[in-house]
Design a protein around this motif. Structure first.
Motif, PDB file in Angstrom:
ATOM      1  N   ILE A 105       0.836  -1.209   0.000  1.00 53.98           N
ATOM      2  CA  ILE A 105       0.000   0.000   0.000  1.00 53.98           C
ATOM      3  C   ILE A 105       0.867   1.254   0.000  1.00 53.98           C
ATOM      4  O   ILE A 105       0.620   2.217  -0.753  1.00 53.98           O
ATOM      5  N   LEU A 106       1.913   1.249   0.840  1.00 57.85           N
ATOM      6  CA  LEU A 106       2.810   2.408   0.911  1.00 57.85           C
ATOM      7  C   LEU A 106       3.536   2.638  -0.412  1.00 57.85           C
ATOM      8  O   LEU A 106       3.616   3.774  -0.910  1.00 57.85           O
ATOM      9  N   VAL A 107       4.044   1.566  -0.992  1.00 57.49           N
ATOM     10  CA  VAL A 107       4.735   1.695  -2.277  1.00 57.49           C
ATOM     11  C   VAL A 107       3.756   2.110  -3.374  1.00 57.49           C
ATOM     12  O   VAL A 107       4.117   2.872  -4.288  1.00 57.49           O
ATOM     13  N   GLY A 108       2.520   1.631  -3.296  1.00 61.04           N
ATOM     14  CA  GLY A 108       1.509   2.081  -4.255  1.00 61.04           C
ATOM     15  C   GLY A 108       1.247   3.572  -4.144  1.00 61.04           C
ATOM     16  O   GLY A 108       1.083   4.256  -5.158  1.00 61.04           O
ATOM     17  N   LEU A 109       1.225   4.089  -2.902  1.00 58.02           N
ATOM     18  CA  LEU A 109       1.070   5.535  -2.719  1.00 58.02           C
ATOM     19  C   LEU A 109       2.274   6.285  -3.284  1.00 58.02           C
ATOM     20  O   LEU A 109       2.123   7.339  -3.916  1.00 58.02           O
ATOM     21  N   PHE A 110       3.461   5.751  -3.046  1.00 60.45           N
ATOM     22  CA  PHE A 110       4.660   6.365  -3.619  1.00 60.45           C
ATOM     23  C   PHE A 110       4.600   6.363  -5.144  1.00 60.45           C
ATOM     24  O   PHE A 110       4.974   7.350  -5.800  1.00 60.45           O
ATOM     25  N   SER A 111       4.134   5.270  -5.722  1.00 61.27           N
ATOM     26  CA  SER A 111       4.043   5.181  -7.179  1.00 61.27           C
ATOM     27  C   SER A 111       3.014   6.163  -7.733  1.00 61.27           C
ATOM     28  O   SER A 111       3.241   6.815  -8.761  1.00 61.27           O
ATOM     29  N   GLY A 112       1.870   6.271  -7.042  1.00 59.64           N
ATOM     30  CA  GLY A 112       0.878   7.259  -7.464  1.00 59.64           C
ATOM     31  C   GLY A 112       1.414   8.675  -7.362  1.00 59.64           C
ATOM     32  O   GLY A 112       1.178   9.515  -8.239  1.00 59.64           O
ATOM     33  N   GLY A 113       2.142   8.944  -6.272  1.00 59.82           N
ATOM     34  CA  GLY A 113       2.763  10.261  -6.145  1.00 59.82           C
ATOM     35  C   GLY A 113       3.801  10.509  -7.231  1.00 59.82           C
ATOM     36  O   GLY A 113       3.930  11.630  -7.737  1.00 59.82           O
ATOM     37  N   ALA A 114       4.548   9.451  -7.614  1.00 62.18           N
ATOM     38  CA  ALA A 114       5.530   9.596  -8.692  1.00 62.18           C
ATOM     39  C   ALA A 114       4.837   9.898 -10.026  1.00 62.18           C
ATOM     40  O   ALA A 114       5.343  10.698 -10.830  1.00 62.18           O
ATOM     41  N   PHE A 115       3.678   9.278 -10.261  1.00 63.48           N
ATOM     42  CA  PHE A 115       2.943   9.567 -11.494  1.00 63.48           C
ATOM     43  C   PHE A 115       2.450  11.011 -11.506  1.00 63.48           C
ATOM     44  O   PHE A 115       2.593  11.717 -12.519  1.00 63.48           O
ATOM     45  N   LEU A 116       1.867  11.473 -10.401  1.00 58.03           N
ATOM     46  CA  LEU A 116       1.402  12.861 -10.340  1.00 58.03           C
ATOM     47  C   LEU A 116       2.568  13.838 -10.462  1.00 58.03           C
ATOM     48  O   LEU A 116       2.447  14.889 -11.101  1.00 58.03           O
ATOM     49  N   PHE A 117       3.694  13.482  -9.851  1.00 54.61           N
ATOM     50  CA  PHE A 117       4.882  14.333  -9.948  1.00 54.61           C
ATOM     51  C   PHE A 117       5.371  14.432 -11.391  1.00 54.61           C
ATOM     52  O   PHE A 117       5.692  15.519 -11.880  1.00 54.61           O
ATOM     53  N   SER A 118       5.416  13.308 -12.093  1.00 61.15           N
ATOM     54  CA  SER A 118       5.897  13.322 -13.476  1.00 61.15           C
ATOM     55  C   SER A 118       4.927  14.021 -14.419  1.00 61.15           C
ATOM     56  O   SER A 118       5.330  14.480 -15.488  1.00 61.15           O
ATOM     57  N   ASP A 119       3.652  14.111 -14.039  1.00 62.08           N
ATOM     58  CA  ASP A 119       2.662  14.718 -14.928  1.00 62.08           C
ATOM     59  C   ASP A 119       2.485  16.212 -14.662  1.00 62.08           C
ATOM     60  O   ASP A 119       2.318  16.993 -15.607  1.00 62.08           O
ATOM     61  N   TYR A 120       2.550  16.635 -13.408  1.00 61.55           N
ATOM     62  CA  TYR A 120       2.247  18.028 -13.072  1.00 61.55           C
ATOM     63  C   TYR A 120       3.481  18.854 -12.695  1.00 61.55           C
ATOM     64  O   TYR A 120       3.575  20.029 -13.054  1.00 61.55           O
TER      65      TYR A 120
END
Length: 504
Positions: A105-120
């Motif tokens: 779950i924690l790594v999934g949150l990190f991955s989601g944050g990485a996607f938002l970071f790379s997009d915005y």
């Protein structure tokens, strides 16, 4: 949440933070080593360097995040395995998959944050980083006088001083060559002392000279007539000022709008828009090529069709021994050949120009698609490398910064090499952009599944005897399968032979 989950989360977060900053520091040092020549000796303010490093830190997250995820997961489960805490967890009836659920779950949150970071965030950071790095690289080095050495950094001047004061403001025994008007140094200035200071806007350097003489060659300005009585002019002075334009040495910030259309400065929405507009331009270009070429093709094609319709069936068909050129009268053959060659050259030039333009638009389309896929591969790579590192650490059962670092570097190099090679192939158009960006993930996903199976079943990773037994079992199964089939074929052939013998 169970205490075991808290234990695993605490054991993971600390190594992750430490390894993340270590990897970030190493990547920043590599950046400084690469651009050290563009940063040293240019007199940048401290906040400019700090701003550049801050932007570069944000850019390097795309590489630091997966690597730190892999290294920290190996260290975490290696430490737990080395201290037999994983054995205690399994003895308590909790499987490795359940124990790792909070980490997923924690790594999934990190991955989601990485996607938002790379997009915005990453497109904006790339924009500011690219504009600032461009300004840093084009800025000239600061004006610096070394005793006894000519300085040519100011355009049109060569300056030498035999000595200078400790603070560098006062120069002694100056010699200044002015060659702005011509390649030769027709204007020479000598002074015993000079004081340097800048104008209030720092765009002009003022050199206050004392006790000197200025020599000018009059032939450089007047007509090319030799005059022995007016060859040189001397000006003696007690004090004068020489001004130098230093605007080229000042750092000027470039408008960031000039870089906004670059593929690395766009988010997903903008990438879709630019891709659609680029596709429209490509279609328009290809239709334009067809319209420009078809006029020549249809002109001759319609002419031949008209000639065919005018011929009656009773008219015999004429055959030519040396080609169609025999149908052209002798006095017009040269003109017809030259006209045809000119038209062929024109068509060839048009096609070459349009082919270059089409290649340009196609390369832009490839880069837009690559950057579009990169937004997703960053997030998925974090998940993939965690799924490789966590079971690998549970298998090797070694903590610290020894073996885990070696294993992390090996697997990350494998991932990075596959990703780099496939991305380069996609940029060159050899493979599709989707496969080029996802090749490393698809290649290493079976390895993650295999390591997870090994860790869940508590089987050794490098058990040669186990692999030998499985290989022998597979070979035996293949032999039995194909042996039974071959025996059936032999029996069928024998029965057919017996039936044929009886019938004969």
């Amino acid at each position: 949440m169970k205490k075991i989950h808290l234990l695993i989360l605490k054991a993971f977060i600390r190594p992750f933070i430490v390894t993340f900053f270590i990897v970030m520091f190493v990547l920043l040092m590599l950046f400084l080593f690469k651009y050290i020549d563009d940063l040293i000796g240019k007199g940048f303010e401290w906040y400019v360097i700090l701003e550049l490093l801050a932007y570069q830190s944000a850019v390097q997250i795309s590489m630091a995040m997966p690597l730190s995820m892999l290294l920290s997961s190996i260290m975490t489960f290696g430490n737990l395995g080395e201290s037999y805490e994983l054995v205690a967890i399994k003895a308590a009836g909790i499987s490795l998959r359940k124990a790792m659920t909070p980490l997923f779950i924690l790594v999934g949150l990190f991955s989601g944050g990485a996607f938002l970071f790379s997009d915005y965030i990453l497109p904006v950071v790339n924009l500011k980083m690219g504009a600032l790095l461009y300004d840093v690289r084009i800025k000239q080095a600061d004006f610096l006088i070394k005793p006894g050495i000519f300085n040519n950094t100011i355009p049109g001047y060569s300056i030498r001083a035999k000595g200078k004061s400790k603070d560098g403001k006062i120069l002694y025994d100056l010699m200044i060559y002015d060659h702005k008007s011509s390649n030769t140094a027709s204007n020479v200035l000598l002074a015993k002392e000079g004081y340097i200071y800048n104008s209030p806007d720092n765009n002009t350097m003022i050199l206050k000279l004392k006790d000197g003489v200025r020599y000018e060659d009059s032939r450089a300005r007047n007509a090319k007539v030799y005059n022995p009585r007016q060859q040189f002019t001397r000006f003696y002075f007690d004090e004068t000022e020489q001004k130098f334009d230093m605007s080229a040495f000042q750092m000027k910030r470039t408008d960031e709008n000039l870089f906004k259309s670059h593929h690395m400065m766009l988010n997903l929405k903008q990438l879709r828009q630019y891709t659609d507009s680029n596709a429209v331009q490509m279609d328009s270009l290809r239709r334009t090529v067809f319209k420009e070429v078809q006029s020549y093709y249809y002109h001759f094609n319609d002419y031949y069709k008209a000639k065919d319709t005018l011929l009656s069936p009773s008219v015999p068909v004429v055959t030519y021994q040396h080609g169609f050129i025999e149908a052209i009268p002798n006095d017009k053959r040269t003109m017809a050949i030259n006209s045809a060659m000119n038209q062929v050259r024109y068509i060839k030039d048009v096609l070459n120009i349009k082919a270059n333009e089409d290649t340009f638009y196609r390369d832009k389309d490839i880069r837009y698609n690559i950057e579009f896929q990169r937004k997703f591969t960053l997030a998925v790579s974090c998940l993939l490398l965690f799924c490789i590192g966590a079971p690998l650490g549970a298998i090797i059962r070694k903590g610290g910064l020894g073996l885990p670092v070696v294993m992390a570097i090996i697997f990350f190099l494998i991932y990075h090499i596959i990703s780099t090679v496939s991305e380069k192939s996609a940029k060159e158009g050899n493979i599709d952009t989707f496969w080029g960006m996802w090749m490393a993930i698809f290649t290493l996903s079976p390895l993650a599944v295999f390591l997870a199976y090994k860790a869940a079943t508590d089987s050794a990773l490098f058990d040669i005897e186990q692999y030998r037994l499985k290989a022998e079992k597979a070979i035996t199964w293949i032999k039995n399968r194909f042996g039974a089939r071959s025996r059936k074929v032999v029996q069928a052939r024998k029965s057919l032979h017996d039936d044929y013998t009886l019938s004969s």
